[in-house]
Scaffold this active site. Structure first.
Site, PDB file in Angstrom:
ATOM      1  N   ASP A  97       0.867  -1.174   0.000  1.00 23.01           N
ATOM      2  CA  ASP A  97       0.000   0.000   0.000  1.00 23.01           C
ATOM      3  C   ASP A  97       0.908   1.230   0.000  1.00 23.01           C
ATOM      4  OD1 ASP A  97      -1.859   2.014   0.609  1.00 23.01           O
ATOM      5  OD2 ASP A  97      -3.063   0.669   1.863  1.00 23.01           O
ATOM      6  N   ASP A 108      -3.560   7.511  -2.872  1.00 19.42           N
ATOM      7  CA  ASP A 108      -3.434   6.355  -1.974  1.00 19.42           C
ATOM      8  C   ASP A 108      -3.879   5.144  -2.775  1.00 19.42           C
ATOM      9  OD1 ASP A 108      -3.553   4.587   0.167  1.00 19.42           O
ATOM     10  OD2 ASP A 108      -5.064   5.720   1.297  1.00 19.42           O
ATOM     11  N   HIS A 168     -11.919   6.143   2.646  1.00 19.80           N
ATOM     12  CA  HIS A 168     -11.933   7.389   3.413  1.00 19.80           C
ATOM     13  C   HIS A 168     -11.844   8.597   2.504  1.00 19.80           C
ATOM     14  CE1 HIS A 168      -7.570   7.138   2.672  1.00 19.80           C
ATOM     15  NE2 HIS A 168      -7.769   5.845   2.823  1.00 19.80           N
ATOM     16  N   HIS A 176      -7.059  10.524   6.452  1.00 19.60           N
ATOM     17  CA  HIS A 176      -8.409  10.134   6.854  1.00 19.60           C
ATOM     18  C   HIS A 176      -9.150  11.408   7.260  1.00 19.60           C
ATOM     19  CE1 HIS A 176      -7.932   5.681   6.816  1.00 19.60           C
ATOM     20  NE2 HIS A 176      -6.680   6.071   6.746  1.00 19.60           N
ATOM     21  N   GLU A 201     -11.110   1.048  -0.688  1.00 16.26           N
ATOM     22  CA  GLU A 201     -10.158  -0.042  -0.492  1.00 16.26           C
ATOM     23  C   GLU A 201     -10.799  -1.303   0.079  1.00 16.26           C
ATOM     24  OE1 GLU A 201      -7.045   0.914   2.416  1.00 16.26           O
ATOM     25  OE2 GLU A 201      -7.976   2.853   2.691  1.00 16.26           O
ATOM     26  N   GLU A 296      -6.856  -0.921  -3.911  1.00 16.84           N
ATOM     27  CA  GLU A 296      -7.245   0.447  -3.544  1.00 16.84           C
ATOM     28  C   GLU A 296      -6.993   1.442  -4.671  1.00 16.84           C
ATOM     29  OE1 GLU A 296      -5.115   2.096  -0.167  1.00 16.84           O
ATOM     30  OE2 GLU A 296      -6.644   3.645   0.141  1.00 16.84           O
TER      31      GLU A 296
HETATM   32 MN    MN Z   1      -3.724   2.816   1.243  1.00 12.27          MN
HETATM   33 MN    MN Z   2      -6.397   4.295   2.162  1.00 13.45          MN
END
Ligand code: MN
Ligand code: MN
Length: 312
Positions: A97, A108, A168, A176, A201, A296
């Site tokens: 990630d 992200d 998020h 977040h 995700e 994600e």
């Molecule tokens: Mn991530």
């Molecule tokens: Mn994330």
């Protein structure tokens, strides 16, 4: 300045942000695809984190957080310790990630790598759930409906979603930002706004999994909580260093051992955590210790559809 000038400036700022989100997204997507293609068997998690972070920086972005390399039943939030010897084997399921940021505007994204065909189905379920979710995005879509799509896709493929992990909303220097995109259907909830960035995700486990994660003991991802001085000179120096280099975004011990000797850095960091100036995030482990896969994307809804910033 007239009201119209002001509106014009606001519009211009939004456009600039969009440009930065897209630039960060392109970089994160390129690095993710490089990760997907590469054979990581025999590499340590330290080598993976350093290489992936190097690829992000080489392309002109900063890391939005330390690269996570969460293996098997660890669903998320593991990053390498300095010289971490944990080594990828041919039976591991590894969630990599990564985050790239430009002026705090974050992309992200994650990919699960796996070299054992018996886990391909789980990886595909996470990917399929994510792409089905992306197909339904536009301004005004309900987060609970996205959750339903993710849950249905995963269950139809014979697996279970992780109910207490979610996507998020994102804001400048904030990963977040308050809104959650669930991985299961739930009652109520909010509708997605246009021109706001979100990450989606899906996390997938086996039918024997509990479908939840719990906190583990290991904590190797940190973030600044408060800039309030501690009265300890070395600790305050580290606080300033963290703020200047990472803002409120997460960081790892690896990222401060260029300036501080490792043992000393670990000590000061522990002190800052005890003073609540720094927060430490525990690893998240599937409750039945079943393996977990993840996919994600970061995306920005618009009137007619969506810009998936981390799409290739
Ligand atoms: Mn991530
Ligand atoms: Mn994330």
């Amino acid at each position: 300045m007239t009201d119209n000038d002001f509106k014009g400036m606001q519009e211009n700022k939004k456009l600039l942000q969009l440009e930065e989100y897209i630039k960060a997204g392109k970089i994160a997507a390129e690095v993710r695809e490089m990760i997907r293609e590469k054979n990581w068997i025999g590499k340590t998690v330290y080598e993976i984190c350093e290489e992936v972070e190097g690829e992000i920086r080489k392309r002109g972005a900063k890391c939005a957080f330390p690269v996570n390399t969460s293996i098997n039943e660890i669903a998320a939030h593991y990053t390498a310790e300095p010289n971490d010897p944990i080594t990828i084997t041919d039976s591991d399921l590894v969630k990599i990630d990564l985050g790239a940021q430009i002026n705090g505007y974050i992309a992200d994204t994650a990919v699960t790598v796996c070299y054992d065909a018996q886990y391909d189905g789980m990886v595909q379920a996470a990917e399929e759930a994510l792409s089905n979710a992306m197909l339904m995005i536009k301004g005004g879509v309900k987060a609970s409906d996205i959750g339903r799509t993710i849950e249905t896709t995963i269950k139809q493929m014979g697996y279970k979603p992780i109910a207490n992990l979610s996507g998020h909303s994102l804001e400048q220097y904030t990963i977040h930002a308050g809104r959650s995109i669930p991985n299961i259907w739930s009652i109520g909830g909010f509708s997605l706004s246009e021109n706001t960035a979100y990450a989606c995700e899906p996390f997938v486990t086996t039918r024997d999994g509990g479908g939840f994660v719990r906190n583990g003991k290991i904590k190797n991802i940190f973030a600044l909580n408060s800039r309030k001085k501690t009265k300890d000179e070395e600790a305050d120096k580290l606080l300033d260093y963290i703020w200047e280099n990472f803002n409120m975004l997460p960081f790892a011990l690896r990222w401060i051992t260029k300036e501080w000797e490792e043992k000393k850095a670990r000590g000061i960091l522990e002190y800052l955590v005890s003073k609540k100036a720094v927060q430490a995030y525990p690893v998240l482990i599937e409750v039945n210790e079943q393996r977990v896969a993840q996919a994600e994307h970061t995306f920005i809804p618009n009137e007619n559809g969506v810009t998936v910033t981390t799409e290739t």
